[in-house]
Motif scaffolding. Structure first.
Motif, PDB file in Angstrom:
ATOM      1  N   SER A  47      29.436  56.114  32.731  1.00 26.62           N
ATOM      2  CA  SER A  47      30.692  55.496  32.299  1.00 26.62           C
ATOM      3  C   SER A  47      31.950  56.258  32.712  1.00 26.62           C
ATOM      4  CB  SER A  47      30.701  55.346  30.767  1.00 26.62           C
ATOM      5  OG  SER A  47      30.595  56.620  30.141  1.00 26.62           O
ATOM      6  N   GLY A  48      31.853  57.538  32.995  1.00 22.13           N
ATOM      7  CA  GLY A  48      33.083  58.309  33.195  1.00 22.13           C
ATOM      8  C   GLY A  48      33.224  58.918  34.569  1.00 22.13           C
ATOM      9  N   ASN A  49      34.358  59.614  34.777  1.00 24.95           N
ATOM     10  CA  ASN A  49      34.603  60.418  35.974  1.00 24.95           C
ATOM     11  C   ASN A  49      34.841  59.577  37.231  1.00 24.95           C
ATOM     12  OD1 ASN A  49      34.856  62.925  37.304  1.00 24.95           O
ATOM     13  ND2 ASN A  49      32.731  62.839  37.994  1.00 24.95           N
ATOM     14  N   PHE A  50      35.315  58.331  37.073  1.00 27.52           N
ATOM     15  CA  PHE A  50      35.544  57.480  38.234  1.00 27.52           C
ATOM     16  C   PHE A  50      36.962  57.651  38.773  1.00 27.52           C
ATOM     17  CE2 PHE A  50      31.894  55.248  36.487  1.00 27.52           C
ATOM     18  CZ  PHE A  50      31.200  54.889  37.630  1.00 27.52           C
ATOM     19  N   VAL A  51      37.099  57.584  40.099  1.00 27.86           N
ATOM     20  CA  VAL A  51      38.397  57.602  40.743  1.00 27.86           C
ATOM     21  C   VAL A  51      38.477  56.424  41.711  1.00 27.86           C
ATOM     22  CG1 VAL A  51      38.719  60.100  40.561  1.00 27.86           C
ATOM     23  CG2 VAL A  51      37.595  59.149  42.578  1.00 27.86           C
ATOM     24  N   THR A  52      39.687  55.925  41.933  1.00 31.89           N
ATOM     25  CA  THR A  52      39.876  54.810  42.860  1.00 31.89           C
ATOM     26  C   THR A  52      39.866  55.328  44.295  1.00 31.89           C
ATOM     27  OG1 THR A  52      41.190  53.594  41.241  1.00 31.89           O
ATOM     28  CG2 THR A  52      41.435  52.952  43.541  1.00 31.89           C
ATOM     29  N   VAL A  53      38.972  54.776  45.110  1.00 32.08           N
ATOM     30  CA  VAL A  53      38.880  55.169  46.518  1.00 32.08           C
ATOM     31  C   VAL A  53      39.211  54.011  47.458  1.00 32.08           C
ATOM     32  CG1 VAL A  53      37.200  56.994  46.065  1.00 32.08           C
ATOM     33  CG2 VAL A  53      36.396  54.680  46.602  1.00 32.08           C
ATOM     34  N   GLY A  54      39.367  52.808  46.900  1.00 36.05           N
ATOM     35  CA  GLY A  54      39.670  51.659  47.746  1.00 36.05           C
ATOM     36  C   GLY A  54      40.327  50.550  46.952  1.00 36.05           C
ATOM     37  N   TRP A  55      40.936  49.609  47.692  1.00 24.12           N
ATOM     38  CA  TRP A  55      41.625  48.472  47.094  1.00 24.12           C
ATOM     39  C   TRP A  55      41.066  47.197  47.701  1.00 24.12           C
ATOM     40  CZ3 TRP A  55      45.333  48.976  43.270  1.00 24.12           C
ATOM     41  CH2 TRP A  55      45.711  50.294  42.987  1.00 24.12           C
ATOM     42  N   ILE A  56      40.629  46.282  46.838  1.00 26.16           N
ATOM     43  CA  ILE A  56      39.938  45.075  47.271  1.00 26.16           C
ATOM     44  C   ILE A  56      40.762  43.849  46.897  1.00 26.16           C
ATOM     45  CG2 ILE A  56      37.841  43.690  46.944  1.00 26.16           C
ATOM     46  CD1 ILE A  56      36.332  46.268  46.423  1.00 26.16           C
ATOM     47  N   LEU A  57      40.910  42.941  47.854  1.00 27.17           N
ATOM     48  CA  LEU A  57      41.662  41.719  47.592  1.00 27.17           C
ATOM     49  C   LEU A  57      40.916  40.825  46.591  1.00 27.17           C
ATOM     50  CD1 LEU A  57      43.006  40.691  51.104  1.00 27.17           C
ATOM     51  CD2 LEU A  57      44.274  41.660  49.207  1.00 27.17           C
ATOM     52  N   PRO A  58      41.655  40.053  45.778  1.00 25.97           N
ATOM     53  CA  PRO A  58      41.002  39.164  44.806  1.00 25.97           C
ATOM     54  C   PRO A  58      39.990  38.214  45.437  1.00 25.97           C
ATOM     55  CG  PRO A  58      43.348  39.315  44.341  1.00 25.97           C
ATOM     56  CD  PRO A  58      43.128  40.040  45.641  1.00 25.97           C
ATOM     57  N   CYS A  59      40.311  37.654  46.606  1.00 27.55           N
ATOM     58  CA  CYS A  59      39.377  36.728  47.251  1.00 27.55           C
ATOM     59  C   CYS A  59      38.055  37.413  47.587  1.00 27.55           C
ATOM     60  CB  CYS A  59      40.002  36.122  48.506  1.00 27.55           C
ATOM     61  SG  CYS A  59      40.512  37.325  49.755  1.00 27.55           S
ATOM     62  N   THR A  60      38.117  38.672  47.994  1.00 27.81           N
ATOM     63  CA  THR A  60      36.899  39.423  48.296  1.00 27.81           C
ATOM     64  C   THR A  60      36.119  39.726  47.025  1.00 27.81           C
ATOM     65  OG1 THR A  60      37.914  40.419  50.261  1.00 27.81           O
ATOM     66  CG2 THR A  60      35.988  41.528  49.343  1.00 27.81           C
ATOM     67  N   ALA A  61      36.835  40.158  45.982  1.00 30.56           N
ATOM     68  CA  ALA A  61      36.168  40.460  44.714  1.00 30.56           C
ATOM     69  C   ALA A  61      35.428  39.246  44.173  1.00 30.56           C
ATOM     70  CB  ALA A  61      37.194  40.950  43.703  1.00 30.56           C
ATOM     71  N   ILE A  62      35.997  38.069  44.353  1.00 25.26           N
ATOM     72  CA  ILE A  62      35.412  36.846  43.807  1.00 25.26           C
ATOM     73  C   ILE A  62      34.323  36.270  44.713  1.00 25.26           C
ATOM     74  CG2 ILE A  62      35.933  34.442  43.202  1.00 25.26           C
ATOM     75  CD1 ILE A  62      38.741  35.465  42.357  1.00 25.26           C
ATOM     76  N   ASN A  63      34.544  36.300  46.031  1.00 25.44           N
ATOM     77  CA  ASN A  63      33.630  35.623  46.961  1.00 25.44           C
ATOM     78  C   ASN A  63      32.501  36.495  47.488  1.00 25.44           C
ATOM     79  OD1 ASN A  63      35.167  33.254  46.806  1.00 25.44           O
ATOM     80  ND2 ASN A  63      36.512  33.911  48.467  1.00 25.44           N
ATOM     81  N   MET A  64      32.590  37.802  47.310  1.00 23.41           N
ATOM     82  CA  MET A  64      31.550  38.694  47.813  1.00 23.41           C
ATOM     83  C   MET A  64      30.252  38.490  47.029  1.00 23.41           C
ATOM     84  SD  MET A  64      30.681  41.251  49.862  1.00 23.41           S
ATOM     85  CE  MET A  64      32.037  42.331  50.335  1.00 23.41           C
ATOM     86  N   PRO A  65      29.113  38.375  47.723  1.00 19.51           N
ATOM     87  CA  PRO A  65      27.821  38.270  47.038  1.00 19.51           C
ATOM     88  C   PRO A  65      27.337  39.653  46.578  1.00 19.51           C
ATOM     89  CG  PRO A  65      27.494  38.195  49.405  1.00 19.51           C
ATOM     90  CD  PRO A  65      28.985  38.244  49.188  1.00 19.51           C
TER      91      PRO A  65
END
Length: 321
Positions: A47-65
């Motif tokens: 659950s912890g120690n996460f950092v942001t390493v990338g930015w994903i477009l909403p269309c990719t977040a929704i349509n990616m399998p």
């Protein structure tokens, strides 16, 4: 009908893709992205120690399998790889995800996904991402752009070696480019990347490049490519490019070697400027050459009224966690 010339600001704008006129609009744009997160330092706590390493477009977040190796949280707009069962778990998870997207026709790649691997920055261990997938996850990459130039023996005028990209390239086919450019592999520093790419793309001797090529600065860009169809994927192309100059003697002539370049041309400064303003160059190569022209005195307040804006726009902000 004559083609209307682009301004330097417009040329650089093609590299960045999106304008960032003020902090408010910049915040509005980046707030739409989903955060791709990995653990900064590995531990067994899911659950912890996460950092942001990338930015994903909403269309990719929704349509990616998404495979079951990813945790997708639609409420917080985060996508994590929460578990790791070995040193290369996350690298394999990313590769598996890209294979899944390609198998469903959502991702088009001509090379094997394992051919070129980049390092994910911002964490304290090595996680690799295939070159073709870095922009899908919005992972920042780094690479090099190198401008090779000569002084004409008769006139003393500077000329620049300008390659034409192969017509078979997936991206920017047939466009003009900077002398040498490329991304750094996951285990490579930018100087070694420059030496390797100079030999592979232009047949330039490694020893000469090691002794004579000089790093002179860097540019960054942040280009958003939204999905072309409602069920498609979008890309956030984030990159930091280390800029090199090298003066080449007359007996060292760049020649295509790896098939990525069709031919090299020796262009005058006027030819280079005309090519830039006619939109003939690949976008990040164009930004690099504008930087080169500025540093060597060919772009200044004497001939460019917006010179301060032009130079400041070569370094763009990158969204952070």
């Amino acid at each position: 009908m004559a083609i209307q010339a682009l301004t330097y600001t417009e040329v650089i704008g093609r590299c960045h893709g999106l304008p960032y006129p003020d902090e408010q609009q910049y915040a509005q744009i980046t707030s739409q992205f989903w955060r791709f997160r990995l653990k900064e330092t590995w531990n067994e706590d899911p659950s912890g120690n996460f950092v942001t390493v990338g930015w994903i477009l909403p269309c990719t977040a929704i349509n990616m399998p998404w495979t079951n190796k990813f945790k997708v949280d639609h409420q917080s707009k985060t996508i994590d790889i929460p578990y790791a069962e070995g040193e290369d778990y996350e690298s394999h998870a990313i590769l598996e995800q890209l294979i899944a997207a390609r198998s469903q026709g959502l991702l088009s790649m001509s090379k094997k996904l394992e051919d070129e691997l980049y390092r994910v920055l911002g964490i304290n261990r090595t996680v690799r991402v295939p070159r073709g997938g870095s922009a899908l996850f919005g992972i920042q990459t780094f690479g090099i752009q190198m401008t090779g130039y000569v002084y004409d023996e008769k006139s003393g005028q500077m000329k620049i070696w300008v390659p034409k990209r192969s017509a078979t390239r997936m991206q920017w086919p047939g466009m003009m480019d900077n002398t040498v450019g490329g991304g750094a592999n996951f285990d490579e520093e930018h100087f070694d990347c420059m030496v390797r790419e100079a030999e592979e793309e232009a047949s330039l001797p490694r020893e000469y490049m090691r002794e004579n090529a000089k790093v002179v600065g860097k540019i960054s860009y942040f280009h958003v490519r939204d999905a072309k169809t409602p069920d498609g994927l979008g890309f956030v192309d984030r990159s930091l490019q280390f800029i090199y100059d090298v003066e080449l003697p007359s007996h060292i002539v760049p020649k295509p070697l790896d098939g990525e370049v069709e031919e090299f041309y020796l262009w005058s400064i006027d030819q280079t400027v005309d090519g830039l303003k006619q939109g003939k160059f690949k976008s990040n190569a164009a930004a690099t050459l504008i930087d080169f022209l500025f540093r060597h005195g060919y772009v200044s307040a004497r001939n460019e009224p917006e010179v301060e804006h032009v130079i400041s726009s070569l370094i763009k902000r990158l969204p952070c966690a």
